[in-house]
Scaffold this active site. Structure first.
Site, PDB file in Angstrom:
ATOM      1  CB  CYS A   8       4.187 -84.805   8.542  1.00 33.53           C
ATOM      2  SG  CYS A   8       2.963 -83.861   9.463  1.00 33.53           S
ATOM      3  CB  VAL A  14      -0.073 -87.848   9.378  1.00 35.87           C
ATOM      4  CG1 VAL A  14      -0.514 -88.965   8.471  1.00 35.87           C
ATOM      5  CG2 VAL A  14       0.802 -86.841   8.643  1.00 35.87           C
ATOM      6  CD  GLU A  61      -5.917 -81.427  14.274  1.00 31.44           C
ATOM      7  OE1 GLU A  61      -5.084 -80.565  14.621  1.00 31.44           O
ATOM      8  OE2 GLU A  61      -6.209 -81.603  13.087  1.00 31.44           O
ATOM      9  CB  SER A  62       0.266 -82.910  16.262  1.00 32.69           C
ATOM     10  OG  SER A  62       0.026 -81.531  16.122  1.00 32.69           O
ATOM     11  CE  LYS A 115      -4.647 -86.999   2.177  1.00 31.29           C
ATOM     12  NZ  LYS A 115      -5.225 -85.854   2.873  1.00 31.29           N
TER      13      LYS A 115
HETATM   14  N1  LIG Z   1      -3.451 -79.546  12.735  1.00 34.85           N
HETATM   15  C1  LIG Z   1      -2.917 -80.811  12.294  1.00 34.85           C
HETATM   16  C2  LIG Z   1      -2.068 -80.587  11.064  1.00 34.85           C
HETATM   17  C3  LIG Z   1      -1.523 -81.896  10.505  1.00 34.85           C
HETATM   18  C4  LIG Z   1      -1.094 -81.750   9.045  1.00 34.85           C
HETATM   19  O1  LIG Z   1      -1.291 -80.691   8.396  1.00 34.85           O
HETATM   20  N2  LIG Z   1      -0.503 -82.809   8.499  1.00 34.85           N
HETATM   21  C5  LIG Z   1      -0.202 -82.791   7.085  1.00 34.85           C
HETATM   22  C6  LIG Z   1       1.181 -83.341   6.761  1.00 34.85           C
HETATM   23  S1  LIG Z   1       2.474 -82.328   7.350  1.00 34.85           S
HETATM   24  C7  LIG Z   1      -1.186 -83.711   6.368  1.00 34.85           C
HETATM   25  O2  LIG Z   1      -1.547 -84.744   6.873  1.00 34.85           O
HETATM   26  N3  LIG Z   1      -1.625 -83.303   5.198  1.00 34.85           N
HETATM   27  C8  LIG Z   1      -2.549 -84.061   4.437  1.00 34.85           C
HETATM   28  C9  LIG Z   1      -2.666 -83.543   3.056  1.00 34.85           C
HETATM   29  O3  LIG Z   1      -1.824 -82.725   2.671  1.00 34.85           O
HETATM   30  O4  LIG Z   1      -3.557 -83.959   2.335  1.00 34.85           O
HETATM   31  C10 LIG Z   1      -2.115 -81.443  13.428  1.00 34.85           C
HETATM   32  O5  LIG Z   1      -1.569 -80.691  14.249  1.00 34.85           O
HETATM   33  O6  LIG Z   1      -2.072 -82.676  13.514  1.00 34.85           O
END
Ligand SMILES: N[C@@H](CCC(=O)N[C@@H](CS)C(=O)NCC(=O)O)C(=O)O
Length: 217
Positions: free
Chosen positions: A4, A47, A59-60, A34
């Site tokens: 990710c 994540v 949130e990153s 999950k």
């Molecule tokens: N805005 C979030 C985006 C994080 C995100 O999209 N992570 C993805 C993995 S790359 C995730 O956890 N996805 C969960 C899913 O697909 O159900 C951040 O910046 O942390």
């Protein structure tokens, strides 16, 4: 989740600041599987998530700013409010590269989307001319670590479609920037090879991502 880009942002900052930590990887598919411990920590089910002394941050960008505040050594953000605002605005603008990059990937490398992506990349090329070594200026900063996962993936597309997106003659500053970033210990530590990225992408397309790819037993 080891592939990710958003989790990578936070891993980069942890590595840059040498913050002792434990990594807990999580399988994100199937969505309904999950684990509860994860959803309890982040109701959005995304994540990265940080946990320190029972406090949860997700949130990153928020995670990285929290780390910067908690571990001020090896500073990554400017203290001048306007400079800070400028870097954040620039990050928003440059982060838009994910749009054309995704389109290119999804189209299977079409000519039209290739041009669109290359056109977008003229912006970071031009910005580097003003900023110097890094988007943050002379030294690596938060903006560089927050954007790096996207650059790393654009480089992967060069391998996937066997066509260079950022050739040295058209993008001399970006090429030098990518080399400069690749030489940083944090970037090396969190690096995924294009081959692994490609293999992970293929497993995801099949609906069953191999989250453990490359891990030793
Ligand atoms: N805005 C979030 C985006 C994080 C995100 O999209 N992570 C993805 C993995 S790359 C995730 O956890 N996805 C969960 C899913 O697909 O159900 C951040 O910046 O942390």
């Amino acid at each position: 989740m080891r592939f990710c880009p958003f989790a990578q942002r936070t891993r980069l900052v942890l590595a840059h600041k040498n913050i002792p930590h434990e990594t807990v990887n999580v399988h994100l598919r199937p969505v309904e599987a999950k684990p509860n411990w994860f959803l309890e920590r982040n109701p959005l089910g995304l994540v990265p998530v940080l946990e320190k002394d029972g406090k949860i941050v997700y949130e990153s960008v928020v995670c990285n700013e929290y780390l910067e505040a908690m571990y001020p050594e090896k500073k990554l953000l400017p203290s001048d409010p306007f400079e800070l605002a400028q870097q954040k605005m620039l990050q928003e603008r440059l982060g838009k590269m994910t749009g054309p990059a995704m389109k290119y990937r999804m189209s299977g490398g079409s000519e039209e989307t290739f041009s669109e992506l290359q056109n977008f990349m003229k912006l970071p090329e031009e910005v580097l001319g003003k900023q110097g070594n890094f988007f943050a200026g002379d030294n690596v900063g938060m903006i560089d670590y927050n954007l790096w996962p996207f650059f790393e993936r654009v480089e992967t597309y060069t391998v996937i479609f066997n066509r260079e997106i950022l050739p040295k003659d058209k993008f001399p500053r970006l090429r030098a920037y990518i080399e400069r970033m690749m030489s940083l210990p944090a970037v090396k530590e969190c690096y995924t090879t294009p081959e692994q990225m490609l293999e992970f992408g293929k497993s995801s397309e099949g609906g069953n991502p191999n989250y453990d790819l490359g891990l030793k037993e």
